[in-house]
Design a protein around this motif. Structure first.
Motif, PDB file in Angstrom:
ATOM      1  N   PHE A 180     119.821  50.382  49.517  1.00  9.72           N
ATOM      2  CA  PHE A 180     120.535  50.711  48.296  1.00  9.72           C
ATOM      3  C   PHE A 180     119.556  51.341  47.305  1.00  9.72           C
ATOM      4  O   PHE A 180     118.435  50.848  47.123  1.00  9.72           O
ATOM      5  CB  PHE A 180     121.159  49.457  47.681  1.00  9.72           C
ATOM      6  CG  PHE A 180     122.308  48.900  48.474  1.00  9.72           C
ATOM      7  CD1 PHE A 180     123.049  49.703  49.326  1.00  9.72           C
ATOM      8  CD2 PHE A 180     122.666  47.558  48.357  1.00  9.72           C
ATOM      9  CE1 PHE A 180     124.120  49.189  50.047  1.00  9.72           C
ATOM     10  CE2 PHE A 180     123.731  47.036  49.067  1.00  9.72           C
ATOM     11  CZ  PHE A 180     124.456  47.858  49.925  1.00  9.72           C
ATOM     12  N   GLY A 181     119.979  52.405  46.680  1.00  8.96           N
ATOM     13  CA  GLY A 181     119.130  53.132  45.743  1.00  8.96           C
ATOM     14  C   GLY A 181     118.429  54.323  46.353  1.00  8.96           C
ATOM     15  O   GLY A 181     117.852  55.148  45.641  1.00  8.96           O
ATOM     16  N   ALA A 182     118.473  54.447  47.686  1.00  8.71           N
ATOM     17  CA  ALA A 182     117.748  55.523  48.368  1.00  8.71           C
ATOM     18  C   ALA A 182     118.285  56.905  48.029  1.00  8.71           C
ATOM     19  O   ALA A 182     117.561  57.902  48.086  1.00  8.71           O
ATOM     20  CB  ALA A 182     117.805  55.304  49.879  1.00  8.71           C
ATOM     21  N   PHE A 183     119.575  56.986  47.673  1.00  6.59           N
ATOM     22  CA  PHE A 183     120.176  58.272  47.349  1.00  6.59           C
ATOM     23  C   PHE A 183     120.063  58.601  45.861  1.00  6.59           C
ATOM     24  O   PHE A 183     120.573  59.612  45.411  1.00  6.59           O
ATOM     25  CB  PHE A 183     121.651  58.286  47.757  1.00  6.59           C
ATOM     26  CG  PHE A 183     121.881  58.128  49.228  1.00  6.59           C
ATOM     27  CD1 PHE A 183     121.745  59.202  50.093  1.00  6.59           C
ATOM     28  CD2 PHE A 183     122.220  56.886  49.754  1.00  6.59           C
ATOM     29  CE1 PHE A 183     121.948  59.047  51.454  1.00  6.59           C
ATOM     30  CE2 PHE A 183     122.442  56.735  51.117  1.00  6.59           C
ATOM     31  CZ  PHE A 183     122.297  57.818  51.970  1.00  6.59           C
ATOM     32  N   GLY A 184     119.406  57.715  45.107  1.00  2.33           N
ATOM     33  CA  GLY A 184     119.275  57.921  43.674  1.00  2.33           C
ATOM     34  C   GLY A 184     120.441  57.353  42.886  1.00  2.33           C
ATOM     35  O   GLY A 184     120.568  57.616  41.695  1.00  2.33           O
ATOM     36  N   GLU A 185     121.282  56.544  43.540  1.00  6.10           N
ATOM     37  CA  GLU A 185     122.458  55.991  42.861  1.00  6.10           C
ATOM     38  C   GLU A 185     122.078  54.765  42.026  1.00  6.10           C
ATOM     39  O   GLU A 185     121.244  53.962  42.433  1.00  6.10           O
ATOM     40  CB  GLU A 185     123.539  55.616  43.877  1.00  6.10           C
ATOM     41  CG  GLU A 185     123.293  54.377  44.709  1.00  6.10           C
ATOM     42  CD  GLU A 185     122.404  54.594  45.923  1.00  6.10           C
ATOM     43  OE1 GLU A 185     122.333  53.684  46.779  1.00  6.10           O
ATOM     44  OE2 GLU A 185     121.771  55.663  46.010  1.00  6.10           O
ATOM     45  N   ASN A 186     122.700  54.649  40.861  1.00  5.05           N
ATOM     46  CA  ASN A 186     122.499  53.475  40.013  1.00  5.05           C
ATOM     47  C   ASN A 186     123.374  52.311  40.439  1.00  5.05           C
ATOM     48  O   ASN A 186     122.922  51.162  40.464  1.00  5.05           O
ATOM     49  CB  ASN A 186     122.815  53.795  38.551  1.00  5.05           C
ATOM     50  CG  ASN A 186     121.817  54.719  37.903  1.00  5.05           C
ATOM     51  OD1 ASN A 186     122.171  55.778  37.397  1.00  5.05           O
ATOM     52  ND2 ASN A 186     120.556  54.341  37.912  1.00  5.05           N
ATOM     53  N   LEU A 187     124.646  52.604  40.742  1.00  2.31           N
ATOM     54  CA  LEU A 187     125.585  51.543  41.108  1.00  2.31           C
ATOM     55  C   LEU A 187     126.131  51.798  42.500  1.00  2.31           C
ATOM     56  O   LEU A 187     126.655  52.876  42.787  1.00  2.31           O
ATOM     57  CB  LEU A 187     126.746  51.478  40.114  1.00  2.31           C
ATOM     58  CG  LEU A 187     126.409  51.252  38.638  1.00  2.31           C
ATOM     59  CD1 LEU A 187     127.686  51.150  37.819  1.00  2.31           C
ATOM     60  CD2 LEU A 187     125.540  50.011  38.452  1.00  2.31           C
ATOM     61  N   VAL A 188     126.000  50.805  43.364  1.00  2.00           N
ATOM     62  CA  VAL A 188     126.650  50.824  44.672  1.00  2.00           C
ATOM     63  C   VAL A 188     127.908  49.976  44.529  1.00  2.00           C
ATOM     64  O   VAL A 188     127.840  48.796  44.175  1.00  2.00           O
ATOM     65  CB  VAL A 188     125.732  50.239  45.765  1.00  2.00           C
ATOM     66  CG1 VAL A 188     126.454  50.246  47.109  1.00  2.00           C
ATOM     67  CG2 VAL A 188     124.432  51.023  45.849  1.00  2.00           C
ATOM     68  N   VAL A 189     129.055  50.623  44.780  1.00  2.00           N
ATOM     69  CA  VAL A 189     130.337  49.988  44.467  1.00  2.00           C
ATOM     70  C   VAL A 189     131.210  49.892  45.707  1.00  2.00           C
ATOM     71  O   VAL A 189     131.284  50.837  46.505  1.00  2.00           O
ATOM     72  CB  VAL A 189     131.065  50.783  43.363  1.00  2.00           C
ATOM     73  CG1 VAL A 189     132.439  50.177  43.087  1.00  2.00           C
ATOM     74  CG2 VAL A 189     130.226  50.805  42.096  1.00  2.00           C
ATOM     75  N   GLU A 190     131.866  48.773  45.862  1.00  2.00           N
ATOM     76  CA  GLU A 190     132.818  48.573  46.961  1.00  2.00           C
ATOM     77  C   GLU A 190     134.248  48.734  46.436  1.00  2.00           C
ATOM     78  O   GLU A 190     134.575  48.254  45.349  1.00  2.00           O
ATOM     79  CB  GLU A 190     132.650  47.171  47.547  1.00  2.00           C
ATOM     80  CG  GLU A 190     133.562  46.882  48.735  1.00  2.00           C
ATOM     81  CD  GLU A 190     133.316  45.501  49.320  1.00  2.00           C
ATOM     82  OE1 GLU A 190     133.717  45.270  50.479  1.00  2.00           O
ATOM     83  OE2 GLU A 190     132.733  44.641  48.618  1.00  2.00           O
ATOM     84  N   GLY A 191     135.082  49.455  47.207  1.00  2.00           N
ATOM     85  CA  GLY A 191     136.494  49.507  46.882  1.00  2.00           C
ATOM     86  C   GLY A 191     137.034  50.824  46.374  1.00  2.00           C
ATOM     87  O   GLY A 191     138.246  50.966  46.200  1.00  2.00           O
TER      88      GLY A 191
END
Length: 311
Positions: free
Chosen positions: A64-75
């Motif tokens: 998580f975070g490898a793509f530069g994303e701040n929030l990993v969200v489900e749904g």
């Protein structure tokens, strides 16, 4: 309803984001402590955990975070939602402002896998209301109000203006007139008279930012450097030449030289693109003439108004 699977930040640009348990969000920045925050529309980046898992299933070993994303969200399938969608996380309110991004320098994931999901599946948001969030928090989706203000972008085409050799007076005038008419002006750009860079910006504003209206000023004459009409034609799915013709017809009641305008108007996906003249005087005359009518066309594109003709 969704939930936060991970919160990721990086203290310096160009470094990988790492997980934190909780974070503070503010409208002036985004996530406090994250180097990619700031007073712009891409304060917080979000990516669906389902998209990450699909990518991992293809053999990618990514945290998580490898793509530069701040929030990993489900749904949520973020890329399928309209720009303007809002997300409530307790007291925090985020508004989605962009889908995907340009990838100028391919990241290590792309070098290893031959693709990266962030440019297509990642989205960006700004913080409308701040507060604290933590891993596991629920997220509520609020779709955009059908009666929300139309969004707009203004692009000035000028070689001298882009070099700082001439003050851009037409662009700010358009912004002022749009805001007075109730539009939400999201971006203003000052570009040289180059076709490909203009095409790229028109596509970005229409596809990723889903602007209701893009107005250009300049580059519609007979000079070899005047390529605004060519760029507009190249990116549009359908032309709406009645708008450009109406502007020319009205302008010819003021000056016969208006017949020398090559301005175009057209539609890309749900975005209307209209070329305006370059001079502030002609811009004011043209926009005063068509602005009230454009709203009906924008309503049709948004789906809030129907095609109707006068009896």
């Amino acid at each position: 309803m969704g939930n936060i699977r991970a919160i990721c930040i990086s203290k310096q640009r160009g470094t990988a984001k790492t997980e934190v348990v909780e974070a503070e969000l503010t409208p002036q920045w985004g996530i406090l402590g994250d180097a990619h925050g700031g007073p712009w529309h891409r304060q917080v980046s979000m990516l669906s955990v389902e998209k990450i898992q699909d990518f991992q299933a293809r053999g990618a070993e990514v945290d998580f975070g490898a793509f530069g994303e701040n929030l990993v969200v489900e749904g949520f399938d973020f890329a399928a939602l309209p720009v303007g969608s809002r997300f409530r996380i307790g007291d925090v309110v985020l508004e989605m402002t962009q889908i995907g991004k340009e990838c100028h320098n391919h990241c290590q994931i792309y070098q290893r896998m031959g693709e990266c999901i962030m440019p297509k599946e990642g989205v960006f948001a700004r913080v409308l209301q701040g507060g604290r969030i933590k891993r596991g928090d629920e997220i509520q989706l609020v779709l955009p109000d059908a009666n929300r203000p139309y969004t707009a972008a203004v692009i000035t085409l000028s070689d001298k203006g882009s070099k700082g050799e001439r003050e851009d007076k037409s662009g700010p005038l358009i912004v002022k007139m749009l805001e007075e008419a109730g539009y939400q002006v999201e971006e203003t750009l000052l570009l040289p008279d180059e076709q490909k860079p203009l095409e790229q910006q028109l596509m970005r504003l229409a596809d990723q930012r889903q602007m209701s209206l893009i107005l250009t000023t300049g580059g519609t004459g007979f000079s070899k450097r005047d390529v605004t009409p060519e760029a507009t034609i190249a990116v549009c799915d359908r032309m709406a030449r009645g708008i450009a013709e109406a502007i020319r017809g009205y302008s010819m009641t003021i000056t016969k030289r208006a017949m020398l305008s090559r301005a175009e108007s057209g539609i890309r996906k749900g975005t209307l693109i209209v070329n305006l003249p370059g001079s502030p005087k002609a811009v004011k005359e043209s926009l005063e003439f068509v602005l009230s009518v454009l709203e009906h066309g924008l309503g049709i594109l948004r789906g809030t108004e129907g095609e109707c003709g006068r009896n």
